[in-house]
Design a protein around this motif. Structure first.
Motif, PDB file in Angstrom:
ATOM      1  N   SER A  50      33.650 -16.434  77.456  1.00  0.00           N
ATOM      2  CA  SER A  50      33.477 -16.768  76.038  1.00  0.00           C
ATOM      3  C   SER A  50      32.011 -16.917  75.668  1.00  0.00           C
ATOM      4  CB  SER A  50      34.261 -18.025  75.674  1.00  0.00           C
ATOM      5  OG  SER A  50      33.860 -19.107  76.469  1.00  0.00           O
ATOM      6  N   GLU A  51      31.172 -17.367  76.623  1.00  0.00           N
ATOM      7  CA  GLU A  51      29.732 -17.504  76.358  1.00  0.00           C
ATOM      8  C   GLU A  51      29.104 -16.139  76.064  1.00  0.00           C
ATOM      9  OE1 GLU A  51      30.975 -18.631  79.422  1.00  0.00           O
ATOM     10  OE2 GLU A  51      31.236 -20.719  78.849  1.00  0.00           O
ATOM     11  N   ILE A  52      29.561 -15.108  76.765  1.00  0.00           N
ATOM     12  CA  ILE A  52      29.045 -13.751  76.545  1.00  0.00           C
ATOM     13  C   ILE A  52      29.405 -13.286  75.142  1.00  0.00           C
ATOM     14  CG2 ILE A  52      29.222 -11.335  77.287  1.00  0.00           C
ATOM     15  CD1 ILE A  52      27.772 -13.081  79.321  1.00  0.00           C
ATOM     16  N   ILE A  53      30.660 -13.460  74.777  1.00  0.00           N
ATOM     17  CA  ILE A  53      31.119 -13.035  73.448  1.00  0.00           C
ATOM     18  C   ILE A  53      30.343 -13.773  72.362  1.00  0.00           C
ATOM     19  CG2 ILE A  53      33.101 -12.948  71.877  1.00  0.00           C
ATOM     20  CD1 ILE A  53      33.323 -11.028  74.235  1.00  0.00           C
ATOM     21  N   GLU A  54      30.208 -15.074  72.479  1.00  0.00           N
ATOM     22  CA  GLU A  54      29.490 -15.855  71.470  1.00  0.00           C
ATOM     23  C   GLU A  54      28.027 -15.439  71.372  1.00  0.00           C
ATOM     24  OE1 GLU A  54      30.761 -17.780  69.122  1.00  0.00           O
ATOM     25  OE2 GLU A  54      32.687 -17.199  70.007  1.00  0.00           O
ATOM     26  N   HIS A  55      27.406 -15.172  72.517  1.00  0.00           N
ATOM     27  CA  HIS A  55      26.007 -14.734  72.527  1.00  0.00           C
ATOM     28  C   HIS A  55      25.850 -13.440  71.732  1.00  0.00           C
ATOM     29  CE1 HIS A  55      21.971 -13.835  73.948  1.00  0.00           C
ATOM     30  NE2 HIS A  55      22.406 -12.633  74.298  1.00  0.00           N
ATOM     31  N   PHE A  56      26.702 -12.457  72.006  1.00  0.00           N
ATOM     32  CA  PHE A  56      26.578 -11.175  71.325  1.00  0.00           C
ATOM     33  C   PHE A  56      26.998 -11.254  69.859  1.00  0.00           C
ATOM     34  CE2 PHE A  56      26.195  -9.574  75.641  1.00  0.00           C
ATOM     35  CZ  PHE A  56      25.202  -8.628  75.487  1.00  0.00           C
ATOM     36  N   LYS A  57      27.958 -12.104  69.533  1.00  0.00           N
ATOM     37  CA  LYS A  57      28.329 -12.304  68.129  1.00  0.00           C
ATOM     38  C   LYS A  57      27.167 -12.909  67.349  1.00  0.00           C
ATOM     39  CE  LYS A  57      33.338 -12.605  68.211  1.00  0.00           C
ATOM     40  NZ  LYS A  57      34.520 -13.457  67.944  1.00  0.00           N
ATOM     41  N   THR A  58      26.445 -13.831  67.991  1.00  0.00           N
ATOM     42  CA  THR A  58      25.275 -14.450  67.352  1.00  0.00           C
ATOM     43  C   THR A  58      24.184 -13.411  67.107  1.00  0.00           C
ATOM     44  OG1 THR A  58      25.753 -16.557  68.418  1.00  0.00           O
ATOM     45  CG2 THR A  58      23.527 -16.257  67.592  1.00  0.00           C
ATOM     46  N   LEU A  59      23.972 -12.532  68.082  1.00  0.00           N
ATOM     47  CA  LEU A  59      22.950 -11.488  67.952  1.00  0.00           C
ATOM     48  C   LEU A  59      23.332 -10.391  66.960  1.00  0.00           C
ATOM     49  CD1 LEU A  59      21.954 -10.829  71.682  1.00  0.00           C
ATOM     50  CD2 LEU A  59      20.640 -12.071  69.956  1.00  0.00           C
ATOM     51  N   ALA A  60      24.617 -10.199  66.755  1.00  0.00           N
ATOM     52  CA  ALA A  60      25.110  -9.012  66.062  1.00  0.00           C
ATOM     53  C   ALA A  60      24.631  -8.876  64.614  1.00  0.00           C
ATOM     54  CB  ALA A  60      26.635  -8.973  66.105  1.00  0.00           C
ATOM     55  N   GLY A  61      24.630  -9.950  63.869  1.00  0.00           N
ATOM     56  CA  GLY A  61      24.276  -9.812  62.448  1.00  0.00           C
ATOM     57  C   GLY A  61      25.256  -8.884  61.754  1.00  0.00           C
ATOM     58  N   ASN A  62      24.741  -7.813  61.118  1.00  0.00           N
ATOM     59  CA  ASN A  62      25.593  -6.864  60.403  1.00  0.00           C
ATOM     60  C   ASN A  62      26.280  -5.868  61.331  1.00  0.00           C
ATOM     61  OD1 ASN A  62      24.917  -8.015  57.959  1.00  0.00           O
ATOM     62  ND2 ASN A  62      23.196  -6.625  57.626  1.00  0.00           N
ATOM     63  N   ARG A  63      25.748  -5.714  62.533  1.00  0.00           N
ATOM     64  CA  ARG A  63      26.355  -4.792  63.496  1.00  0.00           C
ATOM     65  C   ARG A  63      27.516  -5.478  64.197  1.00  0.00           C
ATOM     66  NH1 ARG A  63      21.953  -2.556  67.453  1.00  0.00           N
ATOM     67  NH2 ARG A  63      23.686  -1.225  68.010  1.00  0.00           N
ATOM     68  N   GLY A  64      28.361  -4.687  64.810  1.00  0.00           N
ATOM     69  CA  GLY A  64      29.459  -5.249  65.577  1.00  0.00           C
ATOM     70  C   GLY A  64      28.973  -5.731  66.926  1.00  0.00           C
ATOM     71  N   TYR A  65      29.519  -6.852  67.367  1.00  0.00           N
ATOM     72  CA  TYR A  65      29.088  -7.396  68.653  1.00  0.00           C
ATOM     73  C   TYR A  65      29.481  -6.476  69.801  1.00  0.00           C
ATOM     74  CZ  TYR A  65      33.820  -9.057  69.764  1.00  0.00           C
ATOM     75  OH  TYR A  65      35.151  -9.135  70.059  1.00  0.00           O
ATOM     76  N   GLN A  66      30.571  -5.724  69.665  1.00  0.00           N
ATOM     77  CA  GLN A  66      30.981  -4.811  70.724  1.00  0.00           C
ATOM     78  C   GLN A  66      29.953  -3.694  70.899  1.00  0.00           C
ATOM     79  OE1 GLN A  66      34.906  -3.709  69.496  1.00  0.00           O
ATOM     80  NE2 GLN A  66      35.843  -5.483  70.482  1.00  0.00           N
ATOM     81  N   THR A  67      29.340  -3.274  69.802  1.00  0.00           N
ATOM     82  CA  THR A  67      28.282  -2.265  69.878  1.00  0.00           C
ATOM     83  C   THR A  67      27.101  -2.803  70.671  1.00  0.00           C
ATOM     84  OG1 THR A  67      28.960  -1.353  67.746  1.00  0.00           O
ATOM     85  CG2 THR A  67      26.726  -0.818  68.493  1.00  0.00           C
TER      86      THR A  67
END
Length: 97
Positions: A50-67
């Protein structure tokens, strides 16, 4: 510079089968709004902390975190390739001296 197509052309009368696709005679690719071929992607299910997902969601902004996760994985592969090249070069240089 554009690449030449290596796919087989089909007549309108000849139906395209799943076997044609599996044998590489036809590659189905999506095109973007500008007509450029989009890169091939494959859907997978993966469990991440979950820490990985939250980290990338925080970074994502307008882009998708999966990208962003996909980009991070690509960068990791490139880094491994660069590291292997550097190690190989160092070994070759050390043998010469």
């Amino acid at each position: 510079m554009s690449k030449k197509s290596t796919s087989t052309t089909f007549d309108e009368d000849t139906p395209i089968t799943q076997t044609d696709i599996k044998n590489g005679k036809l590659v189905l690719r999506k095109r973007g709004t500008n007509g450029a071929v989009l890169p091939y992607k494959q859907r997978v299910n993966i469990y991440l902390d979950s820490e990985i997902i939250e980290h990338f969601k925080t970074l994502a902004g307008n882009r998708g975190y999966q990208t962003l996760i996909n980009d991070a994985l690509k960068q990791s592969l490139q880094a491994q390739s660069i590291e292997a090249t550097i190690k190989k070069t160092i070994r070759e240089e050390m043998r010469r001296h």
